[in-house]
Enzyme design. Sequence first.
Site, PDB file in Angstrom:
ATOM      1  N   TYR A   1       0.849  -1.194   0.000  1.00 30.99           N
ATOM      2  CA  TYR A   1       0.000   0.000   0.000  1.00 30.99           C
ATOM      3  C   TYR A   1       0.881   1.239   0.000  1.00 30.99           C
ATOM      4  CZ  TYR A   1      -3.216   3.610   1.520  1.00 30.99           C
ATOM      5  OH  TYR A   1      -3.953   4.764   1.588  1.00 30.99           O
TER       6      TYR A   1
ATOM      7  N   GLU B   1      -3.310   7.525  -4.114  1.00 35.25           N
ATOM      8  CA  GLU B   1      -3.255   6.229  -3.450  1.00 35.25           C
ATOM      9  C   GLU B   1      -3.006   5.127  -4.474  1.00 35.25           C
ATOM     10  OE1 GLU B   1      -6.107   4.871  -0.053  1.00 35.25           O
ATOM     11  OE2 GLU B   1      -6.797   3.915  -1.880  1.00 35.25           O
TER      12      GLU B   1
END
Length: 390
Positions: free
Chosen positions: A109, A197
Amino acid sequence: MDIHEHQAKEILARFGVPVPPGALAWSPEQAEYRARELGGGPCVVKAQIHSGGRGEAGGVRVCKSPDAAREFAAALLGRTLVTRQTGERGRSVDRLWVEAATDIAQEMYLGFVLDRKSERIMIVASRHGGMEIEDLAETDPDSLVRMVIDPATGLVEYQARELAFALGLTGPQVAQMVQVVRACYRAYRDLDATMVEINPLVVTGAGDLIALDAKMSFDTNALFRRREVAALRDRAQEDPRESYAHDHGLAYVGLDGDIGCIINGAGLAMATMDMIKIAGGAPANFLDIGGGASPERVCQAFRTVLTDPKVKVILVNIFAGINRCDWVAEGVVQACRTLDLKVPVVVRLSGTNVEEGRRIVRESGLPLVTADTLAEAADRAVAAREPVAA
Ligand code: GDP
Ligand code: MN
């Protein structure tokens, strides 16, 4: 403002983030054609909606062949996907991203957000990606790495390397991670983003880093100077109530209840919503008409609230400082006369020119319900929702 995954990938790729080859499809036939263009091997077909959580909602599938891609595309296009982020309204799927499948060894992530506490851009990363970051914060908080970027220096290379090490990357992956982090940072800064993101950022079977998903949000107040970003807006993905309000310069947030709220001041709006809840009701929206609202603006606020078919009563709550109760009252009367209102209206006025405002309401001859205090107003709005049976 949010954009689609394929748009975010195109932007990030331009800044130097590696992404798999892929293309858009608006029909099942086009999805098949795209899959063939990509070599005819396994591909991933992905619903393009303004939301994450598409994977678990059935909006992402690895397809073994172009035929399978067409079949899945046919099932997906035109559907409304409800994910854990969309709320019950969901988002409709009108385009797909078809991408060459990647051989995944590890999912990580990587996120860039604005940290309001330090007033800086913050990087959040984890060696365990693929799932929602909120889950990660619960299940594996130690895996989260946070790093704040000093605006005086910008992102410094050693920081990016430190991040790579913290994620357990080694060898050539470190340099690749540095490139990804720098690219995201530049895209964030140069385009007035509020969020970047990549989830998952994967390590492939061959050991290379590649972004399998991408999400970007932008500062709406900066869109005037980011034309190329503003052009990416997709109104079909927005809450129609909110698009209408924003087009008319009103601060509006759509909610699920049935009491429409027209209030001045964000604080009073929040307090009113609380009072409605305490009185046993539920607000249909947050709406702040702002200071110095003219009768026309109040009228516009009514139109905005009425774009929501769920609204059963409207509560106007004004504590006038800069505002004037007489103007607001005129606006209410104007709205009631011109908009063919079918729902009861509760009005509570307080502050500047309140006597004049109340007189206008009283002498209008309209069946307006009045209240003196906030609690009274909330109670009456809740009571007015269901007409009492005769
Ligand atoms: P999201 O659920 O909306 O965040 O959509 P993602 O783009 O993150 O896709 C969901 C999941 O699909 C990812 O976490 C991956 O596990 C999987 N996925 C996406 N692309 C590929 C791919 O090319 N190959 C494989 N095997 N899985 C993929
Ligand atoms: Mn994702």
